[in-house]
Design a protein around this motif. Structure first.
Motif, short mmCIF file in Angstrom:
data_model
loop_
_atom_site.label_atom_id
_atom_site.label_comp_id
_atom_site.label_asym_id
_atom_site.label_seq_id
_atom_site.Cartn_x
_atom_site.Cartn_y
_atom_site.Cartn_z
N ALA A 114 0.83 -1.20 0.00
CA ALA A 114 0.00 0.00 0.00
C ALA A 114 0.86 1.25 0.00
CB ALA A 114 -0.93 -0.01 1.20
N SER A 115 1.90 1.26 0.81
CA SER A 115 2.77 2.45 0.87
C SER A 115 3.52 2.65 -0.45
CB SER A 115 3.75 2.34 2.04
OG SER A 115 4.67 1.28 1.83
N LEU A 116 3.79 1.56 -1.15
CA LEU A 116 4.49 1.65 -2.43
C LEU A 116 3.59 2.18 -3.54
CD1 LEU A 116 7.13 0.81 -4.08
CD2 LEU A 116 5.93 -1.33 -4.53
N THR A 117 2.32 1.74 -3.53
CA THR A 117 1.43 2.06 -4.66
C THR A 117 0.58 3.31 -4.47
OG1 THR A 117 -0.29 0.60 -3.79
CG2 THR A 117 1.27 -0.35 -5.35
N ASP A 118 0.23 3.64 -3.23
CA ASP A 118 -0.69 4.75 -3.00
C ASP A 118 -0.19 6.06 -3.59
OD1 ASP A 118 -2.33 2.97 -1.74
OD2 ASP A 118 -2.24 3.92 0.23
N ALA A 119 1.06 6.40 -3.34
CA ALA A 119 1.60 7.67 -3.83
C ALA A 119 1.70 7.67 -5.36
CB ALA A 119 2.97 7.92 -3.22
N VAL A 120 2.07 6.54 -5.93
CA VAL A 120 2.21 6.45 -7.39
C VAL A 120 0.87 6.67 -8.07
CG1 VAL A 120 2.78 4.92 -9.30
CG2 VAL A 120 4.21 4.92 -7.26
N LEU A 121 -0.17 6.01 -7.58
CA LEU A 121 -1.48 6.09 -8.22
C LEU A 121 -2.14 7.45 -8.04
CD1 LEU A 121 -2.81 2.52 -7.45
CD2 LEU A 121 -2.38 3.48 -9.70
N THR A 122 -1.77 8.17 -7.00
CA THR A 122 -2.35 9.49 -6.76
C THR A 122 -2.04 10.44 -7.93
OG1 THR A 122 -2.10 9.20 -4.39
CG2 THR A 122 -2.39 11.45 -5.17
N ASN A 123 -0.88 10.26 -8.53
CA ASN A 123 -0.46 11.15 -9.62
C ASN A 123 -0.30 10.42 -10.95
OD1 ASN A 123 -0.08 13.53 -7.89
ND2 ASN A 123 1.58 12.32 -7.00
N ASP A 124 -1.05 9.37 -11.15
CA ASP A 124 -0.90 8.54 -12.35
C ASP A 124 -1.71 9.13 -13.51
OD1 ASP A 124 -0.82 6.59 -14.29
OD2 ASP A 124 -1.29 4.94 -12.95
N PRO A 125 -1.05 9.59 -14.58
CA PRO A 125 -1.78 10.16 -15.71
C PRO A 125 -2.65 9.13 -16.43
CG PRO A 125 0.56 9.98 -16.24
CD PRO A 125 0.41 9.66 -14.78
N MET A 126 -2.26 7.85 -16.39
CA MET A 126 -3.09 6.82 -17.02
C MET A 126 -4.41 6.65 -16.27
SD MET A 126 -0.32 3.91 -18.18
CE MET A 126 0.35 3.72 -16.53
N LEU A 127 -4.35 6.72 -14.94
CA LEU A 127 -5.57 6.63 -14.14
C LEU A 127 -6.46 7.84 -14.41
CD1 LEU A 127 -7.35 5.31 -12.00
CD2 LEU A 127 -5.90 6.37 -10.24
N ALA A 128 -5.85 9.02 -14.51
CA ALA A 128 -6.63 10.24 -14.80
C ALA A 128 -7.31 10.13 -16.16
CB ALA A 128 -5.71 11.46 -14.75
N ASP A 129 -6.58 9.61 -17.15
CA ASP A 129 -7.16 9.43 -18.50
C ASP A 129 -8.31 8.43 -18.46
OD1 ASP A 129 -5.39 11.20 -19.63
OD2 ASP A 129 -4.11 9.68 -20.54
N PHE A 130 -8.12 7.35 -17.71
CA PHE A 130 -9.15 6.32 -17.60
C PHE A 130 -10.42 6.91 -16.99
CE2 PHE A 130 -11.25 3.05 -14.97
CZ PHE A 130 -11.54 2.10 -15.93
#
Length: 197
Positions: free
Chosen positions: A18-34
């Motif tokens: 969770a600590s590894l992925t939470d920060a990455v996904l917060t600023n993920d442009p692919m997630l924003a596009d999705f």
């Protein structure tokens, strides 16, 4: 995902993951596009949701989110997000037709057996509404092997992944590639494809 050793690794290291992925996904442009590709208030499936950071971002954007993971400890973490419906479910337990406007499979299906991928992708295509958006990210390679901490991986080439998606009924669009360090501390090349149902 049915490999017991892989499930055990994620169960034991759920908080660290969770600590590894939470920060990455917060600023993920692919997630924003999705998120922006889906209709306002649309329905989304987060397949292999892990600790639920992506599912939470989708819910906060107004989507109706169904999050699934085969690891109960991950579902406990994902369920902390009040707008996310999270449940223990493996890849082969996805069913139904015309349910989702989008499916987010971000580095989850790389734990599925290679020979199971066609069936899983077809079931996901069936579960999606016409013209729904599918996001899939996988590690690049051609073998099936365990990483340094025991997780089983199915690596794919870009050609193989495109073929799998096409055969399941998807039309592939945008491509992203990169190289990142994973939970096991090693770097790996990856590919992410956006596709329409």
């Amino acid at each position: 995902m049915s490999d017991p050793e892989t499930l055990s690794v994620y169960a034991a290291q759920s908080a660290q993951y969770a600590s590894l992925t939470d920060a990455v996904l917060t600023n993920d442009p692919m997630l924003a596009d999705f998120i922006t590709s889906l209709p306002e208030g649309g329905s989304a499936l987060d397949l292999g949701c892990g600790p639920g950071a992506a599912a939470a971002a989708m819910a906060e954007a107004g989507l109706k989110v169904h999050a699934t993971d085969a690891v109960p400890e991950m579902i406990v973490l994902a369920s902390r997000h009040p707008l996310v419906k999270a449940e223990v479910r493996s890849f082969d337990q996805i069913s139904g037709a015309g349910i989702y406007d989008g499916v987010w499979a971000n580095f989850s299906l790389l734990h599925a057996d290679r020979d199971a991928l066609p069936t899983i992708l077809k079931a996901l295509h069936t579960a999606m509404k016409p013209n729904g958006r599918f996001h899939i990210a996988m590690k690049l390679g051609s073998e099936t092997k365990r990483d340094a901490i025991g997780r089983q991986y199915t690596y794919v080439t870009e050609t193989e992944l495109r073929s799998l998606l096409s055969n399941a009924g998807f039309t592939v669009g945008k491509k992203h590639t990169g190289r990142d360090k994973g939970l096991d501390g090693t770097y790996a090349d990856w590919i992410a494809l956006a596709a329409d149902a």
